[in-house]
Scaffold this motif. Structure first.
Motif, PDB file in Angstrom:
ATOM      1  N   THR B 151       0.840  -1.208   0.000  1.00 43.80           N
ATOM      2  CA  THR B 151       0.000   0.000   0.000  1.00 43.80           C
ATOM      3  C   THR B 151       0.866   1.245   0.000  1.00 43.80           C
ATOM      4  O   THR B 151       0.512   2.246  -0.636  1.00 43.80           O
ATOM      5  N   THR B 152       1.998   1.207   0.681  1.00 44.77           N
ATOM      6  CA  THR B 152       2.893   2.365   0.640  1.00 44.77           C
ATOM      7  C   THR B 152       3.342   2.637  -0.782  1.00 44.77           C
ATOM      8  O   THR B 152       3.309   3.782  -1.258  1.00 44.77           O
ATOM      9  N   GLN B 153       3.750   1.584  -1.478  1.00 46.74           N
ATOM     10  CA  GLN B 153       4.232   1.775  -2.847  1.00 46.74           C
ATOM     11  C   GLN B 153       3.119   2.225  -3.775  1.00 46.74           C
ATOM     12  O   GLN B 153       3.339   3.036  -4.679  1.00 46.74           O
ATOM     13  N   LEU B 154       1.906   1.707  -3.559  1.00 42.30           N
ATOM     14  CA  LEU B 154       0.816   2.119  -4.435  1.00 42.30           C
ATOM     15  C   LEU B 154       0.481   3.587  -4.224  1.00 42.30           C
ATOM     16  O   LEU B 154       0.279   4.341  -5.168  1.00 42.30           O
ATOM     17  N   ARG B 166      -2.185 -10.722  -4.709  1.00 38.35           N
ATOM     18  CA  ARG B 166      -1.725  -9.628  -3.849  1.00 38.35           C
ATOM     19  C   ARG B 166      -2.497  -8.357  -4.124  1.00 38.35           C
ATOM     20  O   ARG B 166      -2.820  -7.602  -3.196  1.00 38.35           O
ATOM     21  N   ALA B 167      -2.802  -8.124  -5.399  1.00 37.94           N
ATOM     22  CA  ALA B 167      -3.562  -6.921  -5.726  1.00 37.94           C
ATOM     23  C   ALA B 167      -4.953  -6.991  -5.100  1.00 37.94           C
ATOM     24  O   ALA B 167      -5.461  -6.011  -4.553  1.00 37.94           O
ATOM     25  N   ARG B 168      -5.558  -8.171  -5.143  1.00 42.76           N
ATOM     26  CA  ARG B 168      -6.887  -8.304  -4.569  1.00 42.76           C
ATOM     27  C   ARG B 168      -6.845  -8.171  -3.056  1.00 42.76           C
ATOM     28  O   ARG B 168      -7.778  -7.670  -2.442  1.00 42.76           O
ATOM     29  N   ALA B 169      -5.755  -8.625  -2.436  1.00 41.04           N
ATOM     30  CA  ALA B 169      -5.671  -8.508  -0.979  1.00 41.04           C
ATOM     31  C   ALA B 169      -5.409  -7.075  -0.550  1.00 41.04           C
ATOM     32  O   ALA B 169      -5.797  -6.671   0.536  1.00 41.04           O
ATOM     33  N   MET B 170      -4.749  -6.315  -1.418  1.00 39.36           N
ATOM     34  CA  MET B 170      -4.372  -4.952  -1.075  1.00 39.36           C
ATOM     35  C   MET B 170      -5.534  -3.996  -1.007  1.00 39.36           C
ATOM     36  O   MET B 170      -5.447  -2.964  -0.348  1.00 39.36           O
ATOM     37  N   ARG B 171      -6.591  -4.298  -1.780  1.00 38.28           N
ATOM     38  CA  ARG B 171      -7.654  -3.326  -1.980  1.00 38.28           C
ATOM     39  C   ARG B 171      -8.211  -2.830  -0.665  1.00 38.28           C
ATOM     40  O   ARG B 171      -8.456  -1.640  -0.460  1.00 38.28           O
ATOM     41  N   LYS B 172      -8.375  -3.785   0.259  1.00 27.20           N
ATOM     42  CA  LYS B 172      -9.000  -3.417   1.526  1.00 27.20           C
ATOM     43  C   LYS B 172      -8.157  -2.391   2.260  1.00 27.20           C
ATOM     44  O   LYS B 172      -8.680  -1.429   2.825  1.00 27.20           O
ATOM     45  N   TYR B 173      -6.838  -2.589   2.248  1.00 27.92           N
ATOM     46  CA  TYR B 173      -5.973  -1.698   3.031  1.00 27.92           C
ATOM     47  C   TYR B 173      -5.823  -0.342   2.368  1.00 27.92           C
ATOM     48  O   TYR B 173      -5.739   0.674   3.064  1.00 27.92           O
ATOM     49  N   VAL B 174      -5.803  -0.312   1.054  1.00 27.08           N
ATOM     50  CA  VAL B 174      -5.721   0.988   0.381  1.00 27.08           C
ATOM     51  C   VAL B 174      -6.991   1.791   0.636  1.00 27.08           C
ATOM     52  O   VAL B 174      -6.942   2.987   0.935  1.00 27.08           O
ATOM     53  N   ASP B 175      -8.128   1.113   0.551  1.00 26.49           N
ATOM     54  CA  ASP B 175      -9.375   1.827   0.827  1.00 26.49           C
ATOM     55  C   ASP B 175      -9.421   2.309   2.265  1.00 26.49           C
ATOM     56  O   ASP B 175      -9.943   3.403   2.551  1.00 26.49           O
ATOM     57  N   LYS B 176      -8.855   1.507   3.149  1.00 20.12           N
ATOM     58  CA  LYS B 176      -8.854   1.912   4.552  1.00 20.12           C
ATOM     59  C   LYS B 176      -8.004   3.172   4.745  1.00 20.12           C
ATOM     60  O   LYS B 176      -8.389   4.090   5.483  1.00 20.12           O
ATOM     61  N   MET B 177      -6.871   3.224   4.058  1.00 19.09           N
ATOM     62  CA  MET B 177      -6.022   4.414   4.175  1.00 19.09           C
ATOM     63  C   MET B 177      -6.711   5.638   3.619  1.00 19.09           C
ATOM     64  O   MET B 177      -6.636   6.729   4.200  1.00 19.09           O
ATOM     65  N   GLY B 218     -15.936   5.016  -1.625  1.00 16.85           N
ATOM     66  CA  GLY B 218     -15.399   3.669  -1.715  1.00 16.85           C
ATOM     67  C   GLY B 218     -14.857   3.345  -3.093  1.00 16.85           C
ATOM     68  O   GLY B 218     -15.008   4.102  -4.033  1.00 16.85           O
ATOM     69  N   GLY B 219     -14.208   2.192  -3.204  1.00 13.29           N
ATOM     70  CA  GLY B 219     -13.696   1.745  -4.495  1.00 13.29           C
ATOM     71  C   GLY B 219     -12.651   2.674  -5.062  1.00 13.29           C
ATOM     72  O   GLY B 219     -12.802   3.176  -6.172  1.00 13.29           O
ATOM     73  N   TYR B 220     -11.598   2.888  -4.301  1.00 13.71           N
ATOM     74  CA  TYR B 220     -10.610   3.851  -4.753  1.00 13.71           C
ATOM     75  C   TYR B 220      -9.515   3.213  -5.561  1.00 13.71           C
ATOM     76  O   TYR B 220      -8.528   3.871  -5.880  1.00 13.71           O
ATOM     77  N   LEU B 241      -4.660   3.580  -8.416  1.00  8.23           N
ATOM     78  CA  LEU B 241      -5.622   4.423  -7.727  1.00  8.23           C
ATOM     79  C   LEU B 241      -6.565   4.994  -8.764  1.00  8.23           C
ATOM     80  O   LEU B 241      -6.122   5.509  -9.786  1.00  8.23           O
ATOM     81  N   VAL B 242      -7.818   4.923  -8.473  1.00  6.48           N
ATOM     82  CA  VAL B 242      -8.807   5.317  -9.454  1.00  6.48           C
ATOM     83  C   VAL B 242      -8.650   6.767  -9.830  1.00  6.48           C
ATOM     84  O   VAL B 242      -8.684   7.143 -10.963  1.00  6.48           O
TER      85      VAL B 242
END
Lengths: 173, 242
Positions: B151-154, B166-177, B218-220, B241-242
């Motif tokens: 998420t830091t790199q994204l 990994r991309a699918r697992a990341m979504r939750k944490y990026v949206d949380k940030m 949502g859905g960023y 990032l959208v």
């Protein structure tokens, strides 16, 4: 027809760069004589350093086409305040030929993706008359839609895009 | 039947044909072609040809066009897409065609792209019932560190290329940030600083999230699947990032 539009819509080329259009002309971009550009695939910066060979379809040689190459993720995809960066414009390309027969009004600039993964988009427009396209003022803050409106080009007839990132992007640890 | 052997050019071959079979008319066509090629003029007179041929239109017109005029390439191009569509019909039931692979070569035969990538050694499970946490083949501490780094790199680069899981697992944490940044209070900022590895990114995110994601609920992120990795055939994806 919609199967060709899906990667352009998913990759947000339709939406950020151009509006929804119906592709009517075949567009074939090849780098370094064997690397063809396909939607969403990634090319190395060494490959895209030189001008590609662009072959266009179309019915007759009297129609003139304009090719525009931009980078909508300039300077960085997370923060694209220079959207879009213009790389190349070739006008007055006769139909069914390739871009070397056209007039290059903005010379090819080698893409240098410094931060992140950039999309590089080729858009083909059909001109209404020859010598009707003027070069824009600067390469940065380029807007494809307004460029098409200023020069009377309307909706594009073909588009393709590829991704590129820095050579050492995966290695820098 | 008399076969007209004309030496001076095809204009002389005006013999009307009576009771000819197809093979003899074909022989006549070949002699006409031969004598035309030896003659000096390039223009064709179609009357001897038409008189020689029987009244079957489809095959005779095809042969005459191919030999005489030069614009037969358009006819050949029109007939080419048919064989590829026949092959498509016979293979379409196996598996859905991968959209990116099939679009890479739109006019090639598509049966080679019909087989999905099976990446767990041939054990293909059809269901995901009850699986909530993506384990990513790592113990919990490494998993957390991996997701923090991703998420830091994204957030830093805007678009990265990783494996699909990994991309699918990341979504939750990026949206949380992004949600923490939307709130904007000091407590949320400190929570974000505890997750993201680099503090400049947190400050930049809190500064710009209002204008970028103010309207979006949502859905960023967006995931675009791409070609598999060469080394281990892992399915890759771009997450942006959208």
């Amino acid at each position: 027809m919609s199967r060709f539009m899906e990667p352009l819509a998913v990759g947000r080329v339709i939406g950020e760069v151009v509006d929804n259009f119906i592709p009517s002309v075949k567009l074939n971009v090849t780098y370094y004589s064997n690397k063809q550009v396909s939607n969403g695939h990634e090319l190395m910066p060494a490959v895209i350093a030189a001008k590609p060979r662009v072959e266009i379809g179309g019915e007759d040689m009297r129609a003139a086409y304009t090719l525009v190459m931009t980078d909508p993720d300039a300077p960085s995809p997370s923060d694209a305040y220079l959207r879009e960066h213009l790389h190349w414009i070739v006008t007055d390309i006769p139909g069914t030929t390739d871009a070397s027969f056209g007039r290059e009004i903005v010379s090819y600039e080698t893409p240098t993706p410094v931060i992140g993964i950039h999309r590089y988009v080729f858009i083909l427009f059909k001109q209404r008359a020859r010598h009707s396209v003027r070069p824009p003022a600067s390469r940065d803050q380029f807007n494809t839609r307004s460029f098409a409106e200023e020069n009377g080009l309307g909706l594009p007839v073909a588009a393709v895009y590829f991704n590129a990132q820095r050579e050492t992007a995966c290695r820098n640890r | 039947m008399v076969v007209a052997m004309c030496v001076n050019g095809c204009d002389r071959c005006h013999r009307p044909v009576k009771n000819t079979k197809l093979s003899e008319s074909r022989a006549r066509i070949s002699t006409l072609m031969a004598c035309a090629s030896t003659s000096a003029s390039a223009t064709w007179n179609m009357t001897p040809l038409r008189s020689a041929l029987p009244s079957i239109h489809a095959p005779s017109s095809a042969t005459s066009v191919r030999f005489s005029t030069g614009t037969s390439s358009s006819r050949l191009k029109l007939s080419r897409p048919k064989p590829s569509s026949k092959i498509l019909h016979s293979f379409v039931g196996l598996a859905p065609i991968h959209p990116l692979l099939s679009l890479a070569s739109p006019d090639s035969t598509s049966f080679e792209h019909c087989f999905t990538v099976i990446d767990n050694g041939g054990r293909f499970f059809a269901m995901r019932h009850g699986r909530r946490v993506p384990k990513l083949n790592r113990p919990p501490d490494q998993r957390r560190a991996l997701l923090r780094a991703l998420t830091t790199q994204l957030l830093k680069h805007g678009r990265i290329k990783t494996t699909r899981s990994r991309a699918r697992a990341m979504r939750k944490y990026v949206d949380k940030m992004v949600t923490l940044a939307k709130d904007g209070s000091l407590h949320k900022r400190r929570q974000a600083l505890g997750f993201i590895y680099e503090k400049e990114i947190v400050h930049a995110l809190f500064a710009e999230v209002e204008e970028r994601y103010g309207d979006r609920n949502g859905g960023y992120t967006r995931i675009i699947r791409t070609l598999p990795r060469r080394g281990d055939n892992a399915p890759m994806a771009y997450i942006e990032l959208v």
